[in-house]
Scaffold this motif. Structure first.
Motif, PDB file in Angstrom:
ATOM      1  N   HIS A  37       0.878  -0.648  -0.004  1.00 41.90           N
ATOM      2  CA  HIS A  37       0.017  -0.099  -0.250  1.00 41.90           C
ATOM      3  C   HIS A  37       0.492   1.082  -0.148  1.00 41.90           C
ATOM      4  O   HIS A  37       1.651   1.371   0.594  1.00 41.90           O
ATOM      5  CB  HIS A  37      -0.889  -0.007   1.556  1.00 41.90           C
ATOM      6  N   MET A  38       0.385   2.343  -0.723  1.00 40.79           N
ATOM      7  CA  MET A  38       0.969   3.600  -1.036  1.00 40.79           C
ATOM      8  C   MET A  38       0.520   4.221   0.091  1.00 40.79           C
ATOM      9  O   MET A  38      -0.354   4.202   1.005  1.00 40.79           O
ATOM     10  CB  MET A  38       1.141   3.855  -1.820  1.00 40.79           C
ATOM     11  N   TRP A  39       1.464   5.092   1.309  1.00 45.53           N
ATOM     12  CA  TRP A  39       1.122   5.368   2.163  1.00 45.53           C
ATOM     13  C   TRP A  39      -0.006   7.286   1.949  1.00 45.53           C
ATOM     14  O   TRP A  39      -1.225   6.933   2.405  1.00 45.53           O
ATOM     15  CB  TRP A  39       2.007   6.582   2.805  1.00 45.53           C
ATOM     16  N   ASN A  40       0.053   7.837   0.358  1.00 42.69           N
ATOM     17  CA  ASN A  40      -1.393   8.143   0.064  1.00 42.69           C
ATOM     18  C   ASN A  40      -2.753   7.367  -0.059  1.00 42.69           C
ATOM     19  O   ASN A  40      -3.316   8.224   0.076  1.00 42.69           O
ATOM     20  CB  ASN A  40      -0.994   8.938  -1.544  1.00 42.69           C
ATOM     21  N   GLU A  41      -2.935   6.374  -0.491  1.00 45.72           N
ATOM     22  CA  GLU A  41      -4.257   5.846  -0.010  1.00 45.72           C
ATOM     23  C   GLU A  41      -4.828   6.291   0.861  1.00 45.72           C
ATOM     24  O   GLU A  41      -5.932   6.218   1.147  1.00 45.72           O
ATOM     25  CB  GLU A  41      -3.625   4.130  -0.025  1.00 45.72           C
ATOM     26  N   LEU A  42      -4.126   5.975   1.783  1.00 47.03           N
ATOM     27  CA  LEU A  42      -4.475   6.538   3.799  1.00 47.03           C
ATOM     28  C   LEU A  42      -4.888   7.859   3.168  1.00 47.03           C
ATOM     29  O   LEU A  42      -5.849   8.335   4.366  1.00 47.03           O
ATOM     30  CB  LEU A  42      -3.753   6.160   5.120  1.00 47.03           C
ATOM     31  N   HIS A  43      -3.532   8.218   3.644  1.00 50.07           N
ATOM     32  CA  HIS A  43      -4.146  10.241   3.381  1.00 50.07           C
ATOM     33  C   HIS A  43      -5.180  10.821   2.377  1.00 50.07           C
ATOM     34  O   HIS A  43      -6.202  11.626   2.834  1.00 50.07           O
ATOM     35  CB  HIS A  43      -2.994  10.506   2.646  1.00 50.07           C
ATOM     36  N   TRP A  62      -7.968   9.083   4.925  1.00 49.03           N
ATOM     37  CA  TRP A  62      -8.945   9.002   6.185  1.00 49.03           C
ATOM     38  C   TRP A  62      -9.405  10.328   6.112  1.00 49.03           C
ATOM     39  O   TRP A  62     -10.276  10.617   7.223  1.00 49.03           O
ATOM     40  CB  TRP A  62      -7.398   9.568   6.882  1.00 49.03           C
ATOM     41  N   PRO A  63      -9.502  11.459   5.316  1.00 48.92           N
ATOM     42  CA  PRO A  63     -10.045  12.400   5.483  1.00 48.92           C
ATOM     43  C   PRO A  63     -12.243  12.371   5.569  1.00 48.92           C
ATOM     44  O   PRO A  63     -11.992  12.915   6.925  1.00 48.92           O
ATOM     45  CB  PRO A  63      -9.862  13.805   3.863  1.00 48.92           C
ATOM     46  N   MET A  64     -11.955  11.642   4.890  1.00 51.29           N
ATOM     47  CA  MET A  64     -13.206  11.195   4.624  1.00 51.29           C
ATOM     48  C   MET A  64     -13.951  10.875   5.951  1.00 51.29           C
ATOM     49  O   MET A  64     -14.914  11.017   6.008  1.00 51.29           O
ATOM     50  CB  MET A  64     -13.890  10.846   3.748  1.00 51.29           C
ATOM     51  N   SER A  65     -13.317   9.596   6.214  1.00 49.74           N
ATOM     52  CA  SER A  65     -13.456   9.015   7.666  1.00 49.74           C
ATOM     53  C   SER A  65     -14.173  10.060   8.844  1.00 49.74           C
ATOM     54  O   SER A  65     -14.764   9.698   9.811  1.00 49.74           O
ATOM     55  CB  SER A  65     -12.538   8.073   7.507  1.00 49.74           C
ATOM     56  N   ILE A  66     -12.802  11.098   8.392  1.00 46.07           N
ATOM     57  CA  ILE A  66     -12.797  11.684   9.961  1.00 46.07           C
ATOM     58  C   ILE A  66     -14.420  12.595   9.935  1.00 46.07           C
ATOM     59  O   ILE A  66     -15.342  12.736  10.390  1.00 46.07           O
ATOM     60  CB  ILE A  66     -12.153  12.739   9.919  1.00 46.07           C
ATOM     61  N   LEU A 102     -14.947  16.276  21.264  1.00 52.19           N
ATOM     62  CA  LEU A 102     -13.647  15.103  20.650  1.00 52.19           C
ATOM     63  C   LEU A 102     -13.413  14.674  19.821  1.00 52.19           C
ATOM     64  O   LEU A 102     -14.793  13.707  19.756  1.00 52.19           O
ATOM     65  CB  LEU A 102     -13.904  14.994  22.677  1.00 52.19           C
ATOM     66  N   LEU A 103     -13.022  14.849  19.709  1.00 54.42           N
ATOM     67  CA  LEU A 103     -12.517  13.755  18.019  1.00 54.42           C
ATOM     68  C   LEU A 103     -11.706  12.426  18.967  1.00 54.42           C
ATOM     69  O   LEU A 103      -9.925  12.457  17.893  1.00 54.42           O
ATOM     70  CB  LEU A 103     -11.693  13.898  16.967  1.00 54.42           C
ATOM     71  N   PRO A 104     -12.412  10.928  18.398  1.00 61.90           N
ATOM     72  CA  PRO A 104     -11.287   9.985  18.339  1.00 61.90           C
ATOM     73  C   PRO A 104     -10.574   9.588  17.129  1.00 61.90           C
ATOM     74  O   PRO A 104     -11.168   9.341  16.693  1.00 61.90           O
ATOM     75  CB  PRO A 104     -11.987   9.151  19.034  1.00 61.90           C
ATOM     76  N   LEU A 105      -9.198  10.113  17.132  1.00 62.60           N
ATOM     77  CA  LEU A 105      -8.690   9.289  15.893  1.00 62.60           C
ATOM     78  C   LEU A 105      -8.789   8.209  15.480  1.00 62.60           C
ATOM     79  O   LEU A 105      -9.020   7.993  14.656  1.00 62.60           O
ATOM     80  CB  LEU A 105      -6.876   9.043  15.845  1.00 62.60           C
ATOM     81  N   GLU A 106      -8.756   7.292  17.042  1.00 59.54           N
ATOM     82  CA  GLU A 106      -8.577   5.614  16.804  1.00 59.54           C
ATOM     83  C   GLU A 106      -9.515   5.245  15.682  1.00 59.54           C
ATOM     84  O   GLU A 106      -9.466   4.787  14.727  1.00 59.54           O
ATOM     85  CB  GLU A 106      -8.133   4.824  18.150  1.00 59.54           C
ATOM     86  N   PRO A 107     -10.737   5.410  16.049  1.00 56.55           N
ATOM     87  CA  PRO A 107     -12.215   4.563  15.218  1.00 56.55           C
ATOM     88  C   PRO A 107     -11.920   5.214  13.461  1.00 56.55           C
ATOM     89  O   PRO A 107     -12.332   4.089  12.209  1.00 56.55           O
ATOM     90  CB  PRO A 107     -13.443   5.004  15.530  1.00 56.55           C
ATOM     91  N   GLY A 108     -11.661   6.668  13.272  1.00 50.50           N
ATOM     92  CA  GLY A 108     -11.575   6.398  12.116  1.00 50.50           C
ATOM     93  C   GLY A 108     -10.317   5.948  10.786  1.00 50.50           C
ATOM     94  O   GLY A 108     -10.743   5.629  10.014  1.00 50.50           O
ATOM     95  N   TYR A 109      -9.094   6.238  11.703  1.00 50.46           N
ATOM     96  CA  TYR A 109      -8.064   5.582  10.951  1.00 50.46           C
ATOM     97  C   TYR A 109      -8.118   4.115  11.213  1.00 50.46           C
ATOM     98  O   TYR A 109      -7.685   3.093  10.070  1.00 50.46           O
ATOM     99  CB  TYR A 109      -7.093   5.619  12.529  1.00 50.46           C
ATOM    100  N   ARG A 112      -9.244  -0.791   7.638  1.00 50.17           N
ATOM    101  CA  ARG A 112      -9.813  -1.866   6.566  1.00 50.17           C
ATOM    102  C   ARG A 112     -10.953  -1.648   5.574  1.00 50.17           C
ATOM    103  O   ARG A 112     -10.388  -2.788   4.685  1.00 50.17           O
ATOM    104  CB  ARG A 112     -11.063  -1.922   8.467  1.00 50.17           C
ATOM    105  N   LEU A 113     -10.704  -0.928   5.160  1.00 54.58           N
ATOM    106  CA  LEU A 113     -11.790  -0.464   3.899  1.00 54.58           C
ATOM    107  C   LEU A 113     -10.465  -0.620   2.659  1.00 54.58           C
ATOM    108  O   LEU A 113     -10.774  -0.679   1.599  1.00 54.58           O
ATOM    109  CB  LEU A 113     -12.089   0.886   3.495  1.00 54.58           C
TER     110      LEU A 113
END
Length: 245
Positions: free
Chosen positions: A15-21, A24-28, A228-235, A240-241
């Motif tokens: 996986h390339m790093w930019n897949e997450l980047h 992830w904003p949409m998950s947040i 409060l924004l928990p980062l763990e669930p969105g990450y 997972r997706l």
């Protein structure tokens, strides 16, 4: 699940790093949908900096005079136009746009006023001194506009702390960061104005460690209103997706 290293093996073998980047904003944003109070909305903003080369065919050299013929200017006008003076300095400069992986939070009751921004750091934001200065300058500008800023830095291959750089820019330091600030971290910063005095900066800095859960960040929407924004669930949902294990 723990924080992964998205820039080294074994994760970056598949996986390339930019897949997450990118995702992830949409998950947040999906998280914030259930967290933000009425009158507030969030949206992702993703842009990657690109290098552009000016097409040399935009100018043609007039060999007889050594002057440049300007496209769109008639020959008659060009003949009477005085030659421009030579520049006092010519140099190469990288003026390309910076990477932006962010979520913006707006107060819709105040004409969609920007009140908070969540910035996910990319390698390009940290790869050179000028890139780090540009990123820090952006954060400073947002703070000057009373925008609460959260920064999430998962970049393991560029070992700089941009929060420490920001504090250095304003002539301050956080003693808790020590002489070598952690390069994996999440931080929230907000500016509070004092009457007839300099602004106060409130900083919530959370070092992160590979193999450990991500922290929960305070996100200030107004002087006395925060969520409060928990980062763990969105990450984790993003991983997972994308089938990142």
């Amino acid at each position: 699940m723990p924080l992964r290293d998205h820039f080294r093996s074994p994760v970056n073998d598949r996986h390339m790093w930019n897949e997450l980047h990118f995702m992830w904003p949409m998950s947040i944003v999906r998280q914030l949908f259930d967290i933000l109070p009425t009158g507030y909305a969030s949206a992702p903003n993703v842009r990657t900096g690109q290098l552009f080369e000016i097409d040399g065919s935009a100018f043609e050299l007039d060999e007889s005079t050594g002057s440049k013929h300007l496209i769109g200017v008639g020959d008659r006008d060009a003949a009477t136009m005085p030659l421009s003076p030579e520049p006092t300095l010519t140099l190469e400069a990288d003026l390309s746009a910076q990477d932006e992986f962010e979520v913006r939070v707006y107060d819709t009751d105040r004409g969609r006023q920007l009140v908070a921004a969540i910035e996910i750091v990319s390698p390009a934001n940290k790869d050179r001194p000028e890139s780090r200065r540009a990123f820090v300058a952006k954060i400073e500008t947002l703070l000057q506009q009373d925008v609460c800023v959260s920064v999430i830095d998962l970049v393991t291959i560029r070992q700089f702390n941009l929060c420490a750089d920001l504090l250095d820019l304003v002539g301050r330091a956080d003693p808790k960061l020590g002489p070598t600030p952690p390069y994996l971290y999440a931080v929230t910063i907000r500016s509070r104005k004092q009457s007839a005095k300099r602004s106060l900066l409130d900083v919530w800095h959370y070092p992160m460690t590979l193999g450990q859960p991500l922290p929960t960040l305070p996100l200030w929407l107004d002087t006395d209103l925060r969520v409060l924004l928990p980062l763990e669930p969105g990450y984790e949902e993003t991983c997972r997706l994308l089938h990142i294990r």
